[in-house]
Write a protein that holds these residues in place. Structure first.
Motif, PDB file in Angstrom:
ATOM      1  N   ALA A 153       0.930  -1.201  -0.083  1.00 12.11           N
ATOM      2  CA  ALA A 153       0.042   0.083  -0.061  1.00 12.11           C
ATOM      3  C   ALA A 153       0.849   1.404   0.006  1.00 12.11           C
ATOM      4  O   ALA A 153       0.534   2.336  -0.661  1.00 12.11           O
ATOM      5  N   LEU A 154       1.951   1.227   0.671  1.00 14.53           N
ATOM      6  CA  LEU A 154       2.892   2.602   1.028  1.00 14.53           C
ATOM      7  C   LEU A 154       3.402   2.563  -0.540  1.00 14.53           C
ATOM      8  O   LEU A 154       3.871   3.921  -0.969  1.00 14.53           O
ATOM      9  N   ALA A 155       3.751   1.554  -1.527  1.00 11.68           N
ATOM     10  CA  ALA A 155       4.533   1.531  -2.612  1.00 11.68           C
ATOM     11  C   ALA A 155       3.638   2.484  -3.520  1.00 11.68           C
ATOM     12  O   ALA A 155       3.991   3.134  -4.469  1.00 11.68           O
ATOM     13  N   THR A 156       2.264   2.489  -3.423  1.00 15.21           N
ATOM     14  CA  THR A 156       1.358   3.066  -4.272  1.00 15.21           C
ATOM     15  C   THR A 156       1.587   4.720  -3.985  1.00 15.21           C
ATOM     16  O   THR A 156       1.199   5.248  -5.073  1.00 15.21           O
ATOM     17  N   GLN A 157       1.847   5.171  -2.791  1.00 15.07           N
ATOM     18  CA  GLN A 157       2.120   6.605  -2.722  1.00 15.07           C
ATOM     19  C   GLN A 157       0.894   7.139  -2.800  1.00 15.07           C
ATOM     20  O   GLN A 157       0.850   8.449  -3.577  1.00 15.07           O
ATOM     21  N   ALA A 158      -0.266   6.666  -2.640  1.00 20.41           N
ATOM     22  CA  ALA A 158      -1.338   7.569  -2.528  1.00 20.41           C
ATOM     23  C   ALA A 158      -1.862   8.491  -1.428  1.00 20.41           C
ATOM     24  O   ALA A 158      -1.119   8.441  -0.493  1.00 20.41           O
TER      25      ALA A 158
END
Length: 257
Positions: A153-158
């Motif tokens: 989820a963090l890799a999405t940088q949403a």
């Protein structure tokens, strides 16, 4: 600042009213804890906010109707850590985390751009998974898989992160690490929603708390106000021990009524 504005949000699932007229505002830069008894509607609310299930009422994020966003737009704006983080294929941890970059264009893990690869490595670093990056995710413990789900989820940088019980099955060290990390994400400008049964974590780490019971929003506001002894006794049928340590609040469920 951008944020969520929710008015009269209701959800029916299988012919049953699960959420009833939920109303609240949440600004970017905050960690919002969703607490309540089992079956209160916490996960349903999280999924409705992410546009994953049908709902009635108004949901606006950053001035845009959430229901009017395309699937691709939602995937870029909203990152989601589900309760069930099962992975049925023996993919390396790094590749599973790389799935968080798919909303930004790559179709396969081996086609990630330099920017994508940097985001993946940063996510692995902050969740302390570099040493496991090449291990098949199917060989990890439940707590380790939770950390992989958070890293993905963090890799999405949403700008919005939804986390459904992100510390479930995680040992105390990583429970604290994950909650600290999520609070840091909020401090850096993200809007973070966390479903948790840990009242102590909600009191310590959240900027705002939404207290649900039987599909209704019983209270919303600052942790001290929402997680009061009287309110928790009414909703959970418990008495709590409350104190302060190192300038931060401590809540421990003490006796069942």
């Amino acid at each position: 600042m951008s944020g969520f504005e929710v008015r009269d949000l209701s959800v029916r699932l299988g012919g049953r009213q699960v959420l009833k007229n939920i109303c609240f505002n949440a600004e970017s830069g905050a960690l919002v804890a969703l607490v309540g008894p089992s079956g209160a509607g916490k996960t349903t609310l999280l999924r409705a906010l992410a546009g994953l299930i049908p709902s009635d009422g108004a949901m606006v994020f950053a001035g845009a109707d959430v229901r009017g966003l395309s699937v691709a737009q939602r995937a870029q704006k909203f990152a989601y850590v589900p309760q069930d983080d099962s992975v049925h294929w023996p993919l390396p941890v790094r590749d599973v985390v790389g799935l968080g970059r798919f909303p930004h264009g790559p179709s396969r893990p081996d086609r990630l751009s330099g920017r994508d690869l940097l985001a993946v490595e940063q996510a692995l670093d902050v969740v302390d998974l570099q040493a496991m990056a090449e291990r098949p995710v199917t060989k990890l413990s439940g707590g380790e898989r939770r950390r992989v789900a958070v890293a993905r989820a963090l890799a999405t940088q949403a700008p919005v992160l939804f986390a459904d019980e992100p510390t479930a099955s995680v040992d105390p060290h990583y429970q604290l690490s994950i909650m600290t990390l999520l609070r840091q994400q909020a401090r850096q400008g993200a809007l973070v929603f966390v479903v948790t049964h840990d009242l102590g974590a909600a009191a310590r780490f959240a900027d705002r708390v939404l207290l649900l019971c039987e599909g209704r929003l019983e209270a919303a506001g600052l942790p001290d106000a929402v997680l009061s002894s009287a309110q928790l006794a009414d909703v959970f049928a418990i008495d709590i021990f409350r104190c302060e340590h190192a300038g931060e609040p401590v809540i421990v469920p003490w006796t069942a009524r």
